[in-house]
Enzyme design. Structure first.
Site, PDB file in Angstrom:
ATOM      1  CD1 TRP A 156      -2.945   1.477   0.753  1.00  0.00           C
ATOM      2  CD2 TRP A 156      -1.445   2.420   2.106  1.00  0.00           C
ATOM      3  NE1 TRP A 156      -3.408   2.726   1.087  1.00  0.00           N
ATOM      4  CE2 TRP A 156      -2.501   3.332   1.921  1.00  0.00           C
ATOM      5  CE3 TRP A 156      -0.380   2.805   2.929  1.00  0.00           C
ATOM      6  CZ2 TRP A 156      -2.538   4.591   2.511  1.00  0.00           C
ATOM      7  CZ3 TRP A 156      -0.416   4.057   3.518  1.00  0.00           C
ATOM      8  CH2 TRP A 156      -1.477   4.936   3.310  1.00  0.00           C
ATOM      9  CG  HIS A 157       3.432   2.386   3.223  1.00  0.00           C
ATOM     10  ND1 HIS A 157       2.851   1.397   3.966  1.00  0.00           N
ATOM     11  CD2 HIS A 157       3.370   3.511   3.985  1.00  0.00           C
ATOM     12  CE1 HIS A 157       2.460   1.900   5.129  1.00  0.00           C
ATOM     13  NE2 HIS A 157       2.759   3.178   5.165  1.00  0.00           N
ATOM     14  N   GLY A 158       3.728   1.719  -1.419  1.00  0.00           N
ATOM     15  CA  GLY A 158       4.359   2.026  -2.700  1.00  0.00           C
ATOM     16  C   GLY A 158       4.548   0.795  -3.555  1.00  0.00           C
ATOM     17  CG  PHE A 218       3.587   6.487   1.194  1.00  0.00           C
ATOM     18  CD1 PHE A 218       4.637   6.161   0.340  1.00  0.00           C
ATOM     19  CD2 PHE A 218       3.889   7.033   2.420  1.00  0.00           C
ATOM     20  CE1 PHE A 218       5.952   6.356   0.731  1.00  0.00           C
ATOM     21  CE2 PHE A 218       5.203   7.226   2.819  1.00  0.00           C
ATOM     22  CZ  PHE A 218       6.233   6.899   1.970  1.00  0.00           C
TER      23      PHE A 218
END
Lengths: 476, 362
Positions: free
Chosen positions: A321-323, A476
């Site tokens: 989810w962050h990247g 993000f």
């Protein structure tokens, strides 16, 4: 629009707040909420207007699906699946298509050109927020919200760009509460108090650390032991002060409108275990992952082996989810492993010495932030190699080349680059022993001392505002 | 204290504090853009804006110009007047100038209706990689809105909204120091930059000056600095400038800046040679760079980038063939597309010599 710009806090915020209370005073409550929606969409479009149709579509689509799920249709499960699939599909398309194509090219040696898609601002946040709404609608836990309230819940500008990932249950009632429609100076003071602290954290602390981090991660060919640890600690504090500073500004902005956003940080670096860290860091993301991934997978109800598997899946998704990158997945994997080990350790009933527990936890978090921050594996390995001492203890050139903000401020005590260590030590002391900004706000008294404190922080932050920079979590 | 009172006092103090910063910024005018002129001397003068404003009122005093960066700032129009008859040069140097600046300067002089007989173009080969734009804190390099096409109100508002503490305090201390020994002098009448205090230091105790100067005593080779090749954009802009100068019958003299050997030691030969070659395909020029009698003597420099007026005088003497007795033979080579390969061969030997003299660090 960024919180740390004059256009936001000297123009947009006052105009929005004054307009909102003026309309409420004239008993135009629908107009006042419409005003907030319009202002929020303006706030969103300021950055890139071409994504406005996307968020409007997303709001309209999810409201329609949510309303259908709240009704008595027979195929509600299919509708829910469809709704989630569209949300995840949109997020996946914008965020992961190029990552997927790159990996396909590597695995089967093709040459498919990347689409070079620009990630629409806030999509990761408003997608998760609306998935929660759909699931709750399916469970019958949503009330019959009207479209205006729903649009306000999704687009409300203080939380729109980078969270917190709010729940309709904690927002919708606040928008309707009568006493929230009149000016409340207690909230105004708390709002400005939090906002200025957040601005100071972002502009003076996080942005001052940024050049050291960029130098080590992005520019230096090799990193020594001293520079490696300096850079990793600098990033550990940068991401905390950047993100928690953003949250303080978001909560402060919302308080001007008498809206209380959920707490997203609770002194995470005081944690004595990685599990505790995740109860204190980005709390609303943790809540989403727990409610919508970990528990639906079975949580800890389906036997010990599955608990570990569920934890790993949850953290891998959290990392992704962050990247869109393998370093983010690896970061999620490492945290998943650590939480699983933590879980198993707790079962043994053995308790670690508190100082040792803190030391191990903090260092684990610090080291894994290296993987998180690095733009590539090479960069991560370079810094980790330096931290392990394989490149020598100190280098002739390195972080000493960085011109820090303190040099610009002419604060001689810190402007000597070797004295970054003193700065890091102060920050370490602050995050471990000092109250966090939310606790400070809770203990706030409207005293002269607090005026001096806030005015000093504010004026220092104004000096730093010359170099407007984005918040890390916007990526993000 | 009641919350309302607390809130109103805090907001008032924050606004008042911010306005005080604004007033301080305006009064001190660290970049010289407002023209407040209360404090006169500043090392952070925005020469693009100040010289534009000055010339818009005084262009008729001049008929010839020096175009270049701050390195060309010590080129004295008086010396040019001696070398060439009946010319009134103005030194139009601005910080980090490159091709885009040459065109902008030519355009605004044309806009004033200024006479332009001669232009002495001083090119920094090492800075010709790209038009780098403005980085944080480089307000001294932003062009005048009338030359960049930006909105003039927005330009002044932008400067007014800054709180450049470093530049404000340095301008105040500069002006206090100026009463004793001026560090920096920007003569708007001639456009010349001078550094009297540093000149005194060099003349009184040059060894101590060099020992204190980080850039002048590195004495090592580090060719890893990321010098990239001359950008297409810059080549294109230089072509446009040369064409425009020719169309206006401007008598153009072109030369490169003599970089101190410490600066040369950072350059990759092939990238540097590529830039010189590209330049030679556009025009003939005098090359003062490389390792020669002048560039290898620290006495000729304020720092590794900026040469002193005696060097500028030798360059003028060489280019305009005026009293060349004091100019070392190896200082200045006239380069064209006919002799460029030989010149690059000579430079290659100089690089090898330097690599041996200061053992390679890379």
């Amino acid at each position: 629009m960024l919180f740390n710009t004059y256009i936001y806090f000297a123009l947009f915020l006052p105009v929005t707040v004054i307009g909102y209370f003026l309309l409420n005073k004239l008993k135009l409550t629908i107009a006042s909420r419409s005003w907030l929606v319009l202002c929020s969409l303006f706030f969103y479009s300021w950055w890139e207007i071409s994504f406005l149709p996307l968020i409007l579509f997303s709001i309209l689509f999810n409201y329609t699906i949510g309303t259908a799920l709240g009704g008595k249709m027979l195929n509600r499960k299919t509708i829910l699946a469809f709704g989630i699939a569209v949300n995840v599909g949109l997020l996946g398309f914008y965020k992961y298509t190029d990552f997927l194509l790159n990996n396909i090219n590597i695995i089967i040696a093709t040459d498919i050109k990347p689409l070079n898609l620009i990630l629409p601002l806030a999509i990761s946040f408003f997608t998760f927020q609306q998935i929660t709404f759909l699931v709750d609608s399916y469970k019958g836990e949503t009330k019959e919200y009207n479209f205006l309230d729903y649009a306000l819940f999704v687009s409300f500008f203080p939380q729109l760009i980078a969270g917190p990932i709010v729940h309709h249950r904690e927002m919708m009632p606040q928008f309707k509460r009568i006493r929230n429609k009149i000016v409340n100076y207690r909230n105004m003071t708390a709002g400005i108090y939090l906002f200025i602290i957040g601005l100071f954290k972002k502009v003076i602390i996080a942005d001052s650390l940024s050049p050291y981090v960029a130098q080590a991660f992005d520019r230096m060919q090799t990193v020594s032991f001293v520079d490696g640890w300096t850079a990793s600690l600098a990033y550990t504090f940068q991401i905390y002060f950047d993100f928690s500073g953003y949250m303080d500004m978001a909560m402060g902005s919302a308080l001007f409108l008498n809206i209380k956003l959920p707490i997203n940080f609770d002194s995470p670096y005081k944690s004595l275990s990685v599990r505790e860290f995740w109860r204190r860091w980005h709390i609303t993301l943790g809540r989403f992952l727990r409610e919508h991934i970990y528990i639906p997978l079975g949580g800890n109800r389906k036997g010990e082996v599955l608990v570990y598997a569920n934890l790993m899946v949850t953290f891998l998704i959290g990392g992704l989810w962050h990247g869109a990158g393998w370093t983010f997945i690896a970061w999620g994997f490492l945290h998943g492993m650590a939480v699983a080990i933590n879980f198993a350790w707790e079962k043994t009933g053995i308790r670690l010495n508190r100082i040792l527990a803190w030391f191990l936890t903090f260092n684990f978090i610090n080291i894994t932030w290296v993987v998180f921050r690095a733009n590539s594996w090479e960069s991560a390995i370079k810094v980790l190699k330096g931290m392990s001492g394989l490149n020598g203890i100190s280098a002739k050139t390195g972080l000493s080349d960085v011109i820090s903000f303190f040099e610009i401020l002419q604060i001689k005590a810190i402007s000597n680059s070797s004295e970054i260590y003193g700065f890091l030590l102060i920050l370490m002391f602050a995050v471990i022993f000092h109250k966090n900004s939310i606790a400070m706000k809770d203990d706030f008294t409207s005293s002269g001392m607090n005026i001096a404190f806030i005015v000093t922080l504010g004026l220092l932050a104004f000096i730093g505002l010359d170099k407007v920079s984005e918040f890390l979590y916007f990526n993000f | 204290m009641r919350h309302k009172k607390w809130f109103l006092i805090t907001v008032t103090l924050l606004v008042a504090g911010r306005l005080l910063f604004l007033l301080l910024n305006y009064l001190v005018d660290p970049f010289g853009v407002f023209g407040t002129n209360i404090l006169k001397h500043s090392g952070t003068d925005n020469l693009r804006v100040m010289k534009y404003k000055y010339l818009s009122r005084n262009y008729n005093k001049y008929d010839s110009y020096v175009f270049g960066s701050s390195r060309a700032g010590v080129i004295d129009p008086g010396m040019l007047r001696k070398s060439l008859n009946n010319v009134n040069y103005y030194n139009l140097c601005v910080h980090s100038a490159n091709s885009l600046d040459y065109i902008l300067q030519l355009n605004y002089l044309n806009g004033f209706g200024a006479k332009i007989k001669n232009v002495l173009l001083v090119i920094d080969i090492d800075l010709m990689s790209d038009y780098s734009g403005i980085r944080f804190g480089e307000y001294m390099k932003i062009g005048h809105p009338k030359t960049t096409g930006k909105n003039e109100t927005a330009f002044y508002l932008d400067f007014a909204s800054k709180i450049p503490i470093l530049e404000i305090s340095s301008k105040i201390s500069e002006n206090i120091a100026f009463l004793r020994a001026p560090n920096y002098f920007n003569d708007m009448e001639s456009g010349v930059l001078s550094f009297p205090n540093i000149d005194n230091k060099i003349e009184n105790n040059h060894q101590e000056f060099i020992a204190d100067s980080k850039g002048l005593n590195s004495d090592s080779i580090n060719r890893a600095a990321p010098w990239v090749s001359w950008s297409e954009e810059n080549i294109h802009l230089l072509k446009v400038f040369l064409k425009q100068a020719k169309a206006q019958n401007i008598n153009l003299s072109i030369m490169t800046t003599p970089l101190n050997y410490n600066k040369m030691n950072e350059l990759d030969y092939f990238i540097y040679a590529g830039k010189l070659y590209a330049l030679s395909q556009l025009t003939e020029f005098w090359d003062f760079s490389g390792y020669n009698t002048i560039t290898t003597d620290n006495l000729n420099y304020y720092d590794e980038s900026h040469f002193r007026p005696n060097v500028a005088n030798m360059m003028i003497a060489r280019v305009f063939n005026y009293s060349t007795n004091d100019v070392p033979d190896d200082f200045g080579v006239y380069v064209s597309n006919k002799n460029i390969l030989k010149h690059l061969g000579d430079l290659r030997k100089q690089f090898k010599w330097a690599d041996e003299k200061w053992a390679r660090a890379d």
